[in-house]
Design an enzyme around this catalytic site. Structure first.
Site, PDB file in Angstrom:
ATOM      1  CE  LYS A 141       7.642   8.452 -47.181  1.00  0.00           C
ATOM      2  NZ  LYS A 141       7.386   9.885 -46.978  1.00  0.00           N
ATOM      3  CG  ASP A 154      -2.273   0.471 -33.952  1.00  0.00           C
ATOM      4  OD1 ASP A 154      -2.721  -0.034 -32.907  1.00  0.00           O
ATOM      5  OD2 ASP A 154      -2.711   1.542 -34.408  1.00  0.00           O
TER       6      ASP A 154
HETATM    7  P1  IMP Z   1      -1.401  -1.727 -38.266  1.00  0.00           P
HETATM    8  O1  IMP Z   1      -1.677  -2.211 -39.660  1.00  0.00           O
HETATM    9  O2  IMP Z   1      -2.647  -1.196 -37.586  1.00  0.00           O
HETATM   10  O3  IMP Z   1      -0.696  -2.737 -37.408  1.00  0.00           O
HETATM   11  O4  IMP Z   1      -0.500  -0.434 -38.402  1.00  0.00           O
HETATM   12  C1  IMP Z   1       0.843  -0.497 -38.636  1.00  0.00           C
HETATM   13  C2  IMP Z   1       1.364   0.764 -39.283  1.00  0.00           C
HETATM   14  O5  IMP Z   1       0.704   1.934 -38.812  1.00  0.00           O
HETATM   15  C3  IMP Z   1       2.819   0.952 -38.919  1.00  0.00           C
HETATM   16  O6  IMP Z   1       3.658   0.338 -39.863  1.00  0.00           O
HETATM   17  C4  IMP Z   1       2.958   2.456 -38.904  1.00  0.00           C
HETATM   18  O7  IMP Z   1       3.254   2.933 -40.193  1.00  0.00           O
HETATM   19  C5  IMP Z   1       1.602   2.964 -38.510  1.00  0.00           C
HETATM   20  N1  IMP Z   1       1.509   3.278 -37.075  1.00  0.00           N
HETATM   21  C6  IMP Z   1       0.729   2.674 -36.155  1.00  0.00           C
HETATM   22  N2  IMP Z   1       0.864   3.245 -34.943  1.00  0.00           N
HETATM   23  C7  IMP Z   1       1.757   4.249 -35.093  1.00  0.00           C
HETATM   24  C8  IMP Z   1       2.317   5.242 -34.184  1.00  0.00           C
HETATM   25  O8  IMP Z   1       2.019   5.307 -32.981  1.00  0.00           O
HETATM   26  N3  IMP Z   1       3.212   6.096 -34.737  1.00  0.00           N
HETATM   27  C9  IMP Z   1       3.578   6.087 -36.044  1.00  0.00           C
HETATM   28  N4  IMP Z   1       3.079   5.185 -36.910  1.00  0.00           N
HETATM   29  C10 IMP Z   1       2.170   4.280 -36.452  1.00  0.00           C
END
Ligand code: IMP
Length: 181
Positions: free
Chosen positions: A46, A106
């Site tokens: 979302k 992230d």
């Molecule tokens: P990744 O797969 O570790 O890159 O995570 C990406 C997803 O994690 C994003 O699309 C967000 O939904 C969630 N996410 C990562 N860090 C945050 C944060 O600090 N706040 C809110 N959502 C986050």
């Protein structure tokens, strides 16, 4: 601005800073796709829906929007890196110019999964756009349009949530560590 919610430590990016950067990203995309018949922006639900709404209304080139949803961290600020497709596109993207629009990168697992999945569908081109990237080691996935780098803390607002709260704040704020630890 009214008083900060007690869950929040500080505002990291104001509404004005975000809006200015969204406009700059739109100008960059317009420049890069000036010769394209149209572009498909794929918002990742979302979190990206607010960014996508602003970006698409700012964009002065022919484009359509579609959405995907993948499994997220759930209600906790931890992840095991596994990504699962929950909602797929409504239409094929073969021979289309596609931009994946994410809220925040992230570890990079989500974007890498999406990139690899969509690449297999043979779009004419595939690029990535994320409004935020956390400053820490992440998977080697290119972000072609990046808004801001953020410290490695949990942030909320402008689409980003913590357990579905604080998502619609018009700015981005740091969540107090006590809330998610
Ligand atoms: P990744 O797969 O570790 O890159 O995570 C990406 C997803 O994690 C994003 O699309 C967000 O939904 C969630 N996410 C990562 N860090 C945050 C944060 O600090 N706040 C809110 N959502 C986050």
């Amino acid at each position: 601005m009214s008083a900060l919610h007690p869950d929040l430590k500080r505002v990291i990016l104001s509404t004005e800073e975000i809006q200015t950067r969204v406009k700059e990203i739109a100008r960059q995309i317009e420049h890069d796709y000036a010769d394209a018949e149209r572009v498909i922006l794929i918002g990742i639900l979302k979190g990206a829906f607010i960014f996508l709404a602003d970006l698409s209304r700012e964009l002065n080139i022919p484009h359509t929007v579609d959405f995907m949803s993948v499994s997220s961290y759930g209600d906790a600020a931890v992840s095991n890196g596994a990504v699962r497709l929950i909602l797929d596109l409504r239409k094929p993207i073969k021979n289309e110019h596609v931009i994946i629009v994410e809220d925040i990168v992230d570890t990079g697992s989500t974007l890498q999964y999406l990139y690899n999945t969509l690449k297999l569908r043979k779009p004419a081109s595939l690029r990535t756009c994320s409004l935020f990237q956390k400053k820490r080691e992440s998977k080697d996935v290119p972000i072609d349009y990046k808004g801001f780098e953020l410290p490695d803390v949990w942030v909320v607002g402008y689409g980003l949530d913590y357990a579905d709260t604080h998502r619609t704040l018009p700015y981005v704020a740091e969540l107090r560590a006590e809330v998610y630890e």
